[in-house]
Design a protein around this motif. Structure first.
Motif, PDB file in Angstrom:
ATOM      1  N   ASN A  56      18.217  51.670  74.447  1.00 49.65           N
ATOM      2  CA  ASN A  56      17.441  51.370  73.236  1.00 49.65           C
ATOM      3  C   ASN A  56      16.777  52.606  72.621  1.00 49.65           C
ATOM      4  OD1 ASN A  56      17.986  48.703  72.811  1.00 49.65           O
ATOM      5  ND2 ASN A  56      16.207  47.932  73.906  1.00 49.65           N
ATOM      6  N   GLN A  57      17.345  53.775  72.866  1.00 52.62           N
ATOM      7  CA  GLN A  57      16.773  54.998  72.294  1.00 52.62           C
ATOM      8  C   GLN A  57      17.346  55.329  70.925  1.00 52.62           C
ATOM      9  OE1 GLN A  57      16.182  58.401  74.890  1.00 52.62           O
ATOM     10  NE2 GLN A  57      16.566  57.130  76.695  1.00 52.62           N
ATOM     11  N   PHE A  58      18.423  54.690  70.543  1.00 51.08           N
ATOM     12  CA  PHE A  58      19.050  54.932  69.244  1.00 51.08           C
ATOM     13  C   PHE A  58      18.195  54.302  68.139  1.00 51.08           C
ATOM     14  CE2 PHE A  58      22.744  53.237  66.443  1.00 51.08           C
ATOM     15  CZ  PHE A  58      22.417  54.126  65.428  1.00 51.08           C
ATOM     16  N   CYS A  59      17.533  55.177  67.335  1.00 56.21           N
ATOM     17  CA  CYS A  59      16.644  54.705  66.261  1.00 56.21           C
ATOM     18  C   CYS A  59      17.020  55.277  64.890  1.00 56.21           C
ATOM     19  CB  CYS A  59      15.191  55.074  66.571  1.00 56.21           C
ATOM     20  SG  CYS A  59      14.539  54.336  68.072  1.00 56.21           S
ATOM     21  N   TYR A  60      17.572  56.499  64.869  1.00 53.90           N
ATOM     22  CA  TYR A  60      17.951  57.151  63.615  1.00 53.90           C
ATOM     23  C   TYR A  60      19.367  57.716  63.750  1.00 53.90           C
ATOM     24  CZ  TYR A  60      12.937  57.147  62.517  1.00 53.90           C
ATOM     25  OH  TYR A  60      11.635  56.787  62.275  1.00 53.90           O
ATOM     26  N   PHE A  61      19.971  58.023  62.600  1.00 54.61           N
ATOM     27  CA  PHE A  61      21.304  58.625  62.618  1.00 54.61           C
ATOM     28  C   PHE A  61      21.530  59.451  61.364  1.00 54.61           C
ATOM     29  CE2 PHE A  61      21.902  54.759  60.171  1.00 54.61           C
ATOM     30  CZ  PHE A  61      22.804  55.110  59.185  1.00 54.61           C
ATOM     31  N   ASN A  62      22.511  60.320  61.400  1.00 54.05           N
ATOM     32  CA  ASN A  62      23.039  60.969  60.201  1.00 54.05           C
ATOM     33  C   ASN A  62      24.527  61.208  60.424  1.00 54.05           C
ATOM     34  OD1 ASN A  62      23.367  63.421  61.612  1.00 54.05           O
ATOM     35  ND2 ASN A  62      21.363  64.162  60.988  1.00 54.05           N
ATOM     36  N   PHE A  63      25.229  61.652  59.413  1.00 53.21           N
ATOM     37  CA  PHE A  63      26.676  61.818  59.541  1.00 53.21           C
ATOM     38  C   PHE A  63      27.182  62.900  58.596  1.00 53.21           C
ATOM     39  CE2 PHE A  63      25.721  58.508  56.483  1.00 53.21           C
ATOM     40  CZ  PHE A  63      26.526  58.801  55.392  1.00 53.21           C
ATOM     41  N   THR A  64      28.334  63.476  58.959  1.00 56.28           N
ATOM     42  CA  THR A  64      28.989  64.505  58.157  1.00 56.28           C
ATOM     43  C   THR A  64      30.427  64.085  57.895  1.00 56.28           C
ATOM     44  OG1 THR A  64      27.647  66.250  59.172  1.00 56.28           O
ATOM     45  CG2 THR A  64      29.661  66.926  58.027  1.00 56.28           C
ATOM     46  N   PRO A  65      30.792  63.795  56.646  1.00 55.76           N
ATOM     47  CA  PRO A  65      32.188  63.413  56.344  1.00 55.76           C
ATOM     48  C   PRO A  65      33.137  64.575  56.595  1.00 55.76           C
ATOM     49  CG  PRO A  65      30.685  62.812  54.552  1.00 55.76           C
ATOM     50  CD  PRO A  65      29.930  63.726  55.461  1.00 55.76           C
ATOM     51  N   ILE A  66      34.265  64.295  57.227  1.00 55.99           N
ATOM     52  CA  ILE A  66      35.322  65.289  57.454  1.00 55.99           C
ATOM     53  C   ILE A  66      36.635  64.616  57.097  1.00 55.99           C
ATOM     54  CG2 ILE A  66      36.490  66.741  59.151  1.00 55.99           C
ATOM     55  CD1 ILE A  66      33.864  66.894  60.687  1.00 55.99           C
ATOM     56  N   SER A  67      37.439  65.262  56.291  1.00 54.31           N
ATOM     57  CA  SER A  67      38.615  64.610  55.714  1.00 54.31           C
ATOM     58  C   SER A  67      39.707  64.248  56.711  1.00 54.31           C
ATOM     59  CB  SER A  67      39.211  65.505  54.614  1.00 54.31           C
ATOM     60  OG  SER A  67      39.591  66.763  55.164  1.00 54.31           O
ATOM     61  N   ASP A  68      39.813  65.015  57.816  1.00 52.34           N
ATOM     62  CA  ASP A  68      40.912  64.764  58.756  1.00 52.34           C
ATOM     63  C   ASP A  68      40.386  64.608  60.175  1.00 52.34           C
ATOM     64  OD1 ASP A  68      41.781  67.862  59.998  1.00 52.34           O
ATOM     65  OD2 ASP A  68      40.413  67.660  58.301  1.00 52.34           O
ATOM     66  N   GLU A  69      41.118  63.821  60.963  1.00 52.89           N
ATOM     67  CA  GLU A  69      40.661  63.447  62.304  1.00 52.89           C
ATOM     68  C   GLU A  69      40.650  64.613  63.279  1.00 52.89           C
ATOM     69  OE1 GLU A  69      41.442  59.944  65.629  1.00 52.89           O
ATOM     70  OE2 GLU A  69      42.993  60.402  64.140  1.00 52.89           O
ATOM     71  N   ILE A  70      41.674  65.465  63.266  1.00 52.05           N
ATOM     72  CA  ILE A  70      41.742  66.531  64.252  1.00 52.05           C
ATOM     73  C   ILE A  70      40.605  67.534  64.076  1.00 52.05           C
ATOM     74  CG2 ILE A  70      43.391  67.857  62.849  1.00 52.05           C
ATOM     75  CD1 ILE A  70      42.962  67.783  66.706  1.00 52.05           C
ATOM     76  N   THR A  71      40.244  67.843  62.826  1.00 50.60           N
ATOM     77  CA  THR A  71      39.108  68.735  62.591  1.00 50.60           C
ATOM     78  C   THR A  71      37.819  68.079  63.060  1.00 50.60           C
ATOM     79  OG1 THR A  71      40.216  69.732  60.673  1.00 50.60           O
ATOM     80  CG2 THR A  71      37.847  70.080  60.860  1.00 50.60           C
ATOM     81  N   ALA A  72      37.701  66.779  62.815  1.00 49.94           N
ATOM     82  CA  ALA A  72      36.514  66.046  63.261  1.00 49.94           C
ATOM     83  C   ALA A  72      36.376  66.086  64.783  1.00 49.94           C
ATOM     84  CB  ALA A  72      36.577  64.597  62.774  1.00 49.94           C
ATOM     85  N   LEU A  73      37.498  65.968  65.499  1.00 50.30           N
ATOM     86  CA  LEU A  73      37.466  66.024  66.963  1.00 50.30           C
ATOM     87  C   LEU A  73      36.964  67.379  67.460  1.00 50.30           C
ATOM     88  CD1 LEU A  73      40.852  64.256  67.771  1.00 50.30           C
ATOM     89  CD2 LEU A  73      38.612  63.526  68.609  1.00 50.30           C
ATOM     90  N   LEU A  74      37.408  68.451  66.811  1.00 52.35           N
ATOM     91  CA  LEU A  74      37.003  69.790  67.225  1.00 52.35           C
ATOM     92  C   LEU A  74      35.550  70.072  66.855  1.00 52.35           C
ATOM     93  CD1 LEU A  74      40.253  71.736  66.276  1.00 52.35           C
ATOM     94  CD2 LEU A  74      39.464  71.117  68.565  1.00 52.35           C
TER      95      LEU A  74
END
Length: 256
Positions: A56-74
């Protein structure tokens, strides 16, 4: 500075958005970094399993869009190593996070298997010494090699496989050393892996290029985006090669 979203704002995340996201506790301290091709759905899953996965520690979040999956994984792997979030246990390790199979001769001139921090016999990696040792035991049994002699030093006494008739007897007679070593080398089928410097491929109409220092990824280029890795970890190489092999993407490796 990235904006912090509250859990109540999950519906503000665009649907089917690919990228990397971060989770924070009530004091806005980073606790987890993840990647998804549908960040909205993944965050809702984390919210539903908040107690089970994050106490129950998850209270806030943010995100960064990345166009392709392999770059997102790295990007995910790099950010985890940089920030070391509490609930990312595997990828946050920099040292000894991967173990590879290799071999040497012991004091009596007999080949034996052990682990290495860089690829030697194959590119297959293991996340722990225990996992690699289990693989070694299975490998020795499958190829009729001596488990007892598979160490730097040993006493000349018969191993369990010898009693079963599956060991040639190197454990009790060193006169078999030459034949045992030949059998050993044939069993591992050493591929003499070359260190490489560059990998290129095309995917989804985009051209990618990866630069290496031996087996460690140093830069990853996708169109105008460049990722630089200032640490030595095989994780990024494993992530990239696994993704390409699973998705049956043709690529070119340039050796040093």
């Amino acid at each position: 500075m990235k904006k912090f979203f509250e859990i109540s704002q999950l519906d503000q995340v665009p649907k089917k958005l690919c990228g990397v996201y971060s989770l924070f506790d009530k004091n806005k301290k980073l606790i987890y970094i993840g990647k998804s091709t549908n960040i909205s759905n993944r965050l809702k899953t984390h919210h539903r399993l908040n107690f089970k996965n994050f106490r129950n520690q998850f209270c806030y979040f943010n995100f960064t869009p990345i166009s392709d999956e392999i770059t997102a994984l790295l990007v995910e792997s790099k950010e985890i190593k940089k920030n070391k979030p509490l609930f990312n246990k595997k990828l946050r390790r920099l040292k000894n996070s991967n173990y590879f199979l290799t071999y040497s001769k012991n004091k009596k001139g007999v080949y034996y298997l052990h682990y290495s921090s860089i690829p030697s016999i194959s590119l297959r990696s293991f996340s722990s010494k225990k996992a690699l040792l289990l693989h070694i035991n299975d490998f020795l049994k499958e190829n009729g090699l001596c488990n007892h002699v598979n160490r730097k030093s040993y006493q000349s006494r018969p191993c369990f496989q010898y009693h079963l008739g599956k060991c040639s007897g190197i454990c009790i007679n060193e006169n078999f050393k030459s034949s045992y070593n030949r059998k050993f080398l044939l069993s591992i089928n050493d591929q003499n892996l070359r260190r490489y410097s560059q990998l290129t491929f095309c995917l989804g109409g985009l051209k990618y290029k990866a630069y290496y220092d031996g087996f460690f990824l140093t830069e990853f280029h996708c169109e105008n985006k460049i990722l630089k890795f200032d640490y030595k970890s095989y994780d990024e190489t494993r992530i990239l090669l696994s993704y390409l092999n699973i998705n049956k993407v043709n690529y070119r490796l340039k050796s040093q």
